[in-house]
Enzyme design. Structure first.
Site, PDB file in Angstrom:
ATOM      1  N   GLU A 138      91.393   3.842  23.674  1.00 31.50           N
ATOM      2  CA  GLU A 138      90.818   2.519  23.470  1.00 31.50           C
ATOM      3  C   GLU A 138      91.186   1.499  24.543  1.00 31.50           C
ATOM      4  O   GLU A 138      90.409   0.576  24.799  1.00 31.50           O
ATOM      5  CB  GLU A 138      91.243   1.979  22.093  1.00 31.50           C
ATOM      6  CG  GLU A 138      90.720   2.785  20.913  1.00 31.50           C
ATOM      7  CD  GLU A 138      89.203   2.740  20.812  1.00 31.50           C
ATOM      8  OE1 GLU A 138      88.609   1.720  21.192  1.00 31.50           O
ATOM      9  OE2 GLU A 138      88.607   3.746  20.376  1.00 31.50           O
ATOM     10  N   SER A 149      67.019  23.531 -30.300  1.00 34.57           N
ATOM     11  CA  SER A 149      66.833  23.157 -31.706  1.00 34.57           C
ATOM     12  C   SER A 149      67.594  21.905 -32.109  1.00 34.57           C
ATOM     13  O   SER A 149      67.406  21.399 -33.224  1.00 34.57           O
ATOM     14  CB  SER A 149      67.274  24.318 -32.607  1.00 34.57           C
ATOM     15  OG  SER A 149      66.413  25.426 -32.435  1.00 34.57           O
TER      16      SER A 149
END
Length: 786
Positions: free
Chosen positions: A126, A400
């Site tokens: 950086e 069901s």
């Protein structure tokens, strides 16, 4: 002549000397004038330069002062207020479930906990001149300006400038902001040491995946603390802040990430932070295989994200990320643990046997609508089963377990638990696919005439399909939706298979709707919040005072009829046995199973007045379970184990019986078109369970040799009294749309009559027709018959 000549020559020499002297004198004057002019030029240039410098200094000072007057105080960079996360708690507030922090998941650590490798890697990538500049790299800045002027993009921000941009200023692209950034960077360098600046920077910058700062990044990507990072790991993390999205270790550009990672190691070696051998050794590591993100610190994850979705309906997303709200939910943490244990152990124990890998569970309080427990899968973090999918809010076919809604709609219409239906093989005609619909029972057998309560309790399919037809598909859908089912939005798409689970429902809706049966037909709106406070503890919203009024969506006696049937173990014993997972010793619990035809879904839902719970079991990829994997076997044990422990935490309470009290719910007036049959004395025999199978009839044999019912057209000599099977389908005795009204004059006008009657008569001929197997005629004689 000669003398004169020499004299003249002497005079000429004198003249020449005289002229030379004059010439030299003139040249000196010219030279002097020339030097004087250059002196003036240099003096002008000198004073112009001095003036320019003065003006430049004044301009720079003025610019500095102009922008500096609006700048934030760099001395407060360590004291600035950062965004606070919203915290989600259980109902007691003692258990933190999750924090919503938007893009700033940050843990600040001291400089001493930052490994030298991350410091070196960050500087190498950086800001290579970090330890030499005064906050701004003017040479790099000039180079960047030149490059940008040529059309290429190049950055020149130092670590100090990046810290300013991330912590004090915005990311706006403008000359004004850039000037402020430079000024503040210079000021920071005067205030703080290089180590302090690097510490603040590494605690501030974003690494992607909501990780801000090196500690959060280390835990997010490698599951370790920053101080535990290796050289290779540090180099990888240092690659991310430049472009977190592009260089994500879990993204699609890992080739570019690895190239940058190798460059970082080479740069560290070039700058003397590490040796070339160390760099080469680090490059040999399979660094991406080491990316093992730490699990998010979250409890009841499926419930948490369900809650967040609800929060977003009431609050702005940015407020949730920054304002530090305190959200107190309805979750009962003890019950949640019971649910998680039941699901996990149930899948692990029975999953391999029946071929399912996942299950889900929801528990609610029918009286309040509060969601008490929610388990969306066996393991939220298990990618092999799509664990992050919350099955409780996914659409699945209910099998069901949908039947009670159809029976309740039929009871509202006037049918009773004792009404007789024929469980016989029946061809209901063509369905939407053009195929004949001939449903079968789970056992593959038929029981003949059965009472509705037995048909529901033992989950017979043919009576259920008939009930759906008698009740009316649209009526059933309307009722189910009023009870809380949210997915049946296209009634025109559903046919008779709806009652056997032909549509899709959400488990969380299904459980809430079952709670209506347990709560005397009253529906409490679903609730997941108790209260919400701001960061200082001041009450923003109290949900306990909202939506407390329950809505009567089902006649209370119909609800009690369903609850009574589904809690009667003697009724269901013929199908499930006496000792079955639906029984909770010491408690009256209503319960219903469900299984889809291809065994992709197994269900069990049940309730007591203060607790409703439902379980789904299956596979998230919709892969079928093994044949025979009924809901009783796959969902039943999970539901049973949960209810046994959960019921110990609530007061015991039984269901009320039909007619137990005469006080009508004040909201009953809002229920439209709902009828319940509390009094059965005046009902048709078939509606109250009275159906004669054999009897003598006055008949006549006509030309074809068949019998018709004797009347005035039948000659007296042809009238006979014979014993027949005299049972008929229910459509012979009642008008399906008005079962309490007169019997139909022409039952064959009903499109289903002949289909149902055929099955009934076949059964009667086989079982009730006597030695001659005679089937009773249904039409009267005509004059043309003789």
């Amino acid at each position: 002549m000669l003398k004169k000549s020499w004299s003249n020559r002497s005079d000429d020499k004198k003249e020449a000397r005289k002229r030379r002297a004059v010439y030299n004198k003139n040249m000196k004057k010219k030279k002097k004038k020339k030097i004087s002019r250059w002196v003036k030029v240099w003096k002008f240039l000198f004073w112009t330069a001095i003036l320019g410098i003065i003006i430049g200094v004044i301009t720079i000072t003025a610019t500095f002062a102009y922008f500096a007057k609006d700048l934030p105080d760099p001395n407060k960079i360590n004291k600035r207020v950062v965004a606070e996360s919203t915290k989600i708690y259980d109902r007691t507030g003692e258990h933190l479930l999750y924090e919503i922090y938007g893009e700033e998941n940050r843990t600040v650590i001291p400089f001493e906990d930052m490994p030298k490798s991350i410091l070196a890697a960050t500087v190498a990538l950086e800001d290579r001149s970090f330890y030499h500049h005064i906050g701004v790299d003017f040479r790099g800045l000039a180079r960047a300006v030149f490059k940008n002027a040529q059309g290429s993009r190049q950055g020149a921000s130092t670590i100090t400038q990046q810290l300013v941009k991330n912590s004090i200023l915005t990311s706006e692209r403008s000359i004004k902001r850039k000037v402020k950034e430079i000024i503040l960077a210079l000021m920071l360098e005067r205030k703080f040491s290089k180590d302090e600046i690097l510490r603040m920077y590494l605690n501030e910058i974003p690494y992607g995946h909501n990780a801000y700062g090196i500690e959060a990044a280390a835990q997010t990507f490698f599951g370790v603390h920053a101080k535990e990072l290796t050289l290779a790991q540090s180099a990888l993390l240092a690659c991310l802040p430049n472009k977190p999205g592009k260089y994500s270790p879990t993204g699609t550009h890992t080739d570019k990430l690895l190239a940058r990672w190798r460059y970082a190691l080479d740069s560290m070696a070039e700058m003397g932070f590490i040796t070339p051998d160390q760099a080469e050794e680090a490059k040999k590591e399979d660094i991406l295989s080491q990316v093992k993100p730490k699990r998010v610190d979250i409890k009841a994850p499926h419930f948490v994200f369900y809650v967040i979705d609800k929060l977003l309906e009431a609050f702005d997303e940015e407020d949730l990320k920054k304002q530090g709200l305190k959200v107190y939910t309805t979750l009962d943490m003890d019950m949640q643990r019971i649910a998680e244990k039941a699901v996990r152990e149930g899948v692990e124990k029975n999953g391999p046997k029946y071929g399912f890998s996942n299950a889900a569970l929801v528990a609610t309080n029918p009286k309040t609508g509060e969601v008490l427990a929610m388990v969306g899968s066996k393991d939220y973090f298990a990618d092999d089963i799509d664990g992050k999918v919350n099955v409780t809010i996914s659409k699945r076919q209910p099998g069901s377990s949908f039947k009670p809604y159809a029976y309740a709609a039929a009871f509202l219409k006037g049918y009773t638990p004792d009404t007789i239906l024929f469980d016989v093989e029946t061809n209901f005609g063509k369905d939407g696919s053009g195929e004949y619909y001939r449903p079968q029972n789970y056992t593959g057998t038929f029981r003949g005439p059965v009472k509705i309560k037995s048909a529901l309790a033992t989950s017979l399919n043919i009576p259920a399909v008939k009930i759906l037809y008698l009740a009316g598909i649209k009526n059933v859908i309307t009722l189910a939706k009023s009870m809380g089912i949210t997915t049946l939005n296209h009634p025109e798409n559903y046919g008779l298979s709806l009652v056997l689970g032909g549509a899709e429902v959400k488990l969380v809706d299904h459980v809430g709707a079952f709670g209506v049966f347990a709560n005397d037909g009253k529906k409490a709106k679903q609730k997941v919040f108790l209260k919400i406070e701001d960061a200082h503890g001041s009450l923003i919203r109290d949900f306990s005072k909202e939506n407390d009024e329950s809505e009567q969506v089902l006649d209370k006696n119909v609800a009690r009829q369903i609850s009574a049937i589904l809690s009667d173990n003697k009724l269901r014993a013929p199908a499930f046995g006496i000792n079955n997972p639906l029984v909770i010793p010491g408690y009256q619990v209503m319960a219903k199973t469900g299984t889809t035809n291809d065994y992709r879904d197994g269900w069990l839902l049940g309730a007591v007045p203060s607790l409703a719970a439902g379980v789904w079991a299956g596979n998230n990829d919709n892969h079928p379970m093994r044949r025979g994997s009924a809901g009783t076997y796959v969902a039943g044990p999970i539901w049973h184990n949960f209810m046994v422990e959960a019921l110990e935490r609530i007061p015991k309470e039984d269901f009320k019986t039909v007619g137990e009290d005469d006080v009508e719910n004040k909201n009953n007036k809002d229920i439209k078109d709902q009828k319940s049959t509390d009094k059965i004395d005046d009902l048709k025999p078939i509606l109250k369970g009275d159906l004669k199978m054999r009897g003598k009839l006055r008949v006549c044999k006509y030309k074809s040799g068949k019998y018709c019912l004797a009347n005035k057209y039948c000659p007296d000599k042809k009238i006979e009294k014979k014993k027949f099977f005299i049972g008929h389908t229910i459509l012979y005795y009642v008008d399906k749309d008005d079962p309490l009204g007169d019997a139909p004059e022409n039952p064959e006008d009903d499109p289903q009559f002949e289909k149902w009657e055929e099955g009934v008569q076949k059964w009667g001929k086989k079982h009730e027709g006597g030695n001659k197997k005679r089937i009773a005629p249904i039409r009267e004689c005509k004059e043309s018959d003789f």
